[in-house]
Design a protein around this motif. Structure first.
Motif, PDB file in Angstrom:
ATOM      1  N   SER A 103       0.869  -1.171   0.000  1.00  0.00           N
ATOM      2  CA  SER A 103       0.000   0.000   0.000  1.00  0.00           C
ATOM      3  C   SER A 103       0.910   1.226   0.000  1.00  0.00           C
ATOM      4  N   PRO A 104       0.371   2.392  -0.293  1.00  0.00           N
ATOM      5  CA  PRO A 104       1.221   3.590  -0.224  1.00  0.00           C
ATOM      6  C   PRO A 104       1.830   3.796   1.167  1.00  0.00           C
ATOM      7  N   GLU A 105       1.068   3.452   2.202  1.00  0.00           N
ATOM      8  CA  GLU A 105       1.574   3.611   3.561  1.00  0.00           C
ATOM      9  C   GLU A 105       2.717   2.637   3.839  1.00  0.00           C
ATOM     10  N   PHE A 106       2.517   1.374   3.408  1.00  0.00           N
ATOM     11  CA  PHE A 106       3.573   0.384   3.608  1.00  0.00           C
ATOM     12  C   PHE A 106       4.813   0.761   2.811  1.00  0.00           C
ATOM     13  N   SER A 107       4.615   1.227   1.593  1.00  0.00           N
ATOM     14  CA  SER A 107       5.751   1.609   0.749  1.00  0.00           C
ATOM     15  C   SER A 107       6.580   2.714   1.410  1.00  0.00           C
ATOM     16  N   ALA A 108       5.919   3.707   1.959  1.00  0.00           N
ATOM     17  CA  ALA A 108       6.636   4.796   2.648  1.00  0.00           C
ATOM     18  C   ALA A 108       7.341   4.273   3.893  1.00  0.00           C
ATOM     19  N   TRP A 109       6.658   3.416   4.640  1.00  0.00           N
ATOM     20  CA  TRP A 109       7.237   2.828   5.854  1.00  0.00           C
ATOM     21  C   TRP A 109       8.462   1.980   5.514  1.00  0.00           C
ATOM     22  N   TYR A 110       8.342   1.164   4.465  1.00  0.00           N
ATOM     23  CA  TYR A 110       9.446   0.272   4.079  1.00  0.00           C
ATOM     24  C   TYR A 110      10.624   1.050   3.501  1.00  0.00           C
ATOM     25  N   ARG A 111      10.347   2.118   2.768  1.00  0.00           N
ATOM     26  CA  ARG A 111      11.419   2.916   2.173  1.00  0.00           C
ATOM     27  C   ARG A 111      12.376   3.438   3.248  1.00  0.00           C
ATOM     28  N   GLU A 112      11.816   3.809   4.405  1.00  0.00           N
ATOM     29  CA  GLU A 112      12.645   4.326   5.504  1.00  0.00           C
ATOM     30  C   GLU A 112      13.485   3.226   6.158  1.00  0.00           C
ATOM     31  N   ARG A 113      13.019   1.981   6.092  1.00  0.00           N
ATOM     32  CA  ARG A 113      13.670   0.878   6.805  1.00  0.00           C
ATOM     33  C   ARG A 113      14.305  -0.157   5.881  1.00  0.00           C
ATOM     34  N   ARG A 114      14.325   0.106   4.602  1.00  0.00           N
ATOM     35  CA  ARG A 114      14.763  -0.892   3.615  1.00  0.00           C
ATOM     36  C   ARG A 114      16.179  -1.400   3.874  1.00  0.00           C
ATOM     37  N   GLU A 115      17.102  -0.511   4.087  1.00  0.00           N
ATOM     38  CA  GLU A 115      18.498  -0.925   4.283  1.00  0.00           C
ATOM     39  C   GLU A 115      18.664  -1.787   5.531  1.00  0.00           C
ATOM     40  N   GLN A 116      17.937  -1.469   6.572  1.00  0.00           N
ATOM     41  CA  GLN A 116      18.003  -2.279   7.796  1.00  0.00           C
ATOM     42  C   GLN A 116      17.513  -3.701   7.516  1.00  0.00           C
ATOM     43  N   TYR A 117      16.382  -3.816   6.826  1.00  0.00           N
ATOM     44  CA  TYR A 117      15.843  -5.143   6.514  1.00  0.00           C
ATOM     45  C   TYR A 117      16.751  -5.900   5.550  1.00  0.00           C
ATOM     46  N   ARG A 118      17.338  -5.200   4.581  1.00  0.00           N
ATOM     47  CA  ARG A 118      18.260  -5.859   3.639  1.00  0.00           C
ATOM     48  C   ARG A 118      19.503  -6.378   4.371  1.00  0.00           C
ATOM     49  N   LYS A 119      20.030  -5.584   5.299  1.00  0.00           N
ATOM     50  CA  LYS A 119      21.215  -6.014   6.048  1.00  0.00           C
ATOM     51  C   LYS A 119      20.899  -7.240   6.896  1.00  0.00           C
ATOM     52  N   GLU A 120      19.754  -7.222   7.576  1.00  0.00           N
ATOM     53  CA  GLU A 120      19.371  -8.374   8.386  1.00  0.00           C
ATOM     54  C   GLU A 120      19.174  -9.618   7.529  1.00  0.00           C
ATOM     55  N   ALA A 121      18.534  -9.454   6.367  1.00  0.00           N
ATOM     56  CA  ALA A 121      18.306 -10.593   5.471  1.00  0.00           C
ATOM     57  C   ALA A 121      19.628 -11.134   4.936  1.00  0.00           C
ATOM     58  N   LEU A 122      20.548 -10.246   4.558  1.00  0.00           N
ATOM     59  CA  LEU A 122      21.847 -10.689   4.054  1.00  0.00           C
ATOM     60  C   LEU A 122      22.633 -11.415   5.137  1.00  0.00           C
ATOM     61  N   ASP A 123      22.631 -10.885   6.347  1.00  0.00           N
ATOM     62  CA  ASP A 123      23.328 -11.551   7.447  1.00  0.00           C
ATOM     63  C   ASP A 123      22.753 -12.940   7.698  1.00  0.00           C
ATOM     64  N   PHE A 124      21.429 -13.046   7.661  1.00  0.00           N
ATOM     65  CA  PHE A 124      20.785 -14.344   7.885  1.00  0.00           C
ATOM     66  C   PHE A 124      21.109 -15.319   6.750  1.00  0.00           C
ATOM     67  N   LEU A 125      20.982 -14.868   5.506  1.00  0.00           N
ATOM     68  CA  LEU A 125      21.210 -15.758   4.362  1.00  0.00           C
ATOM     69  C   LEU A 125      22.674 -16.156   4.218  1.00  0.00           C
ATOM     70  N   ASN A 126      23.590 -15.280   4.622  1.00  0.00           N
ATOM     71  CA  ASN A 126      25.009 -15.649   4.579  1.00  0.00           C
ATOM     72  C   ASN A 126      25.285 -16.880   5.440  1.00  0.00           C
ATOM     73  N   VAL A 127      24.521 -17.023   6.503  1.00  0.00           N
ATOM     74  CA  VAL A 127      24.728 -18.128   7.435  1.00  0.00           C
ATOM     75  C   VAL A 127      23.788 -19.298   7.153  1.00  0.00           C
ATOM     76  N   GLU A 128      22.526 -19.007   6.901  1.00  0.00           N
ATOM     77  CA  GLU A 128      21.493 -20.042   6.906  1.00  0.00           C
ATOM     78  C   GLU A 128      21.052 -20.564   5.539  1.00  0.00           C
ATOM     79  N   ALA A 129      21.352 -19.885   4.451  1.00  0.00           N
ATOM     80  CA  ALA A 129      20.881 -20.346   3.137  1.00  0.00           C
ATOM     81  C   ALA A 129      21.560 -21.665   2.775  1.00  0.00           C
ATOM     82  N   THR A 130      20.754 -22.629   2.341  1.00  0.00           N
ATOM     83  CA  THR A 130      21.293 -23.934   1.964  1.00  0.00           C
ATOM     84  C   THR A 130      21.472 -24.001   0.454  1.00  0.00           C
TER      85      THR A 130
END
Length: 114
Positions: free
Chosen positions: A70-97
């Motif tokens: 939604s437009p609200e989610f898009s604005a909310w995610y835009r502010e936090r995108r890098e944080q979520y990408r960093k967390e996902a990359l850290d997790f996948l570096n360790v846990e991706a099979t």
């Protein structure tokens, strides 16, 4: 795992495409394709895996009234995108099979055939 998601994606793409990149099998693909083209495709695969996980985690954490983008989610995610990408990359570096990476590669190959 000691290797990063990107290096494992590159390795899995090489393993998947090695039988295809044989001059006895294909008149178009050669071994030198394993270096440049497949490396860029593998990095794209790794980036897509990170982005998908980051978006899924953000959708789970978002406390809005609507589901999905939604437009609200898009604005909310835009502010936090890098944080979520960093967390996902850290997790996948360790846990991706390898199976998860292979599944993502097969999905991409199927998309190429569409």
């Amino acid at each position: 795992m000691s290797k990063s998601l990107k290096s494992r994606c590159i390795r899995r793409w090489k393993v998947q495409m090695r039988p295809v990149c044989d001059s006895k099998v294909s008149p178009h693909w050669r071994k030198y394709h394993l270096r440049g083209f497949l490396r860029s495709v593998a990095l794209t695969t790794a980036d897509c895996m990170v982005e998908k996980m980051a978006e899924d985690n953000a959708k789970f954490d978002y406390q809005g009234n609507e589901r999905g983008w939604s437009p609200e989610f898009s604005a909310w995610y835009r502010e936090r995108r890098e944080q979520y990408r960093k967390e996902a990359l850290d997790f996948l570096n360790v846990e991706a099979t390898s199976d998860e990476i292979d599944e993502e590669i097969n999905n991409e190959l199927e998309a190429w055939n569409d």
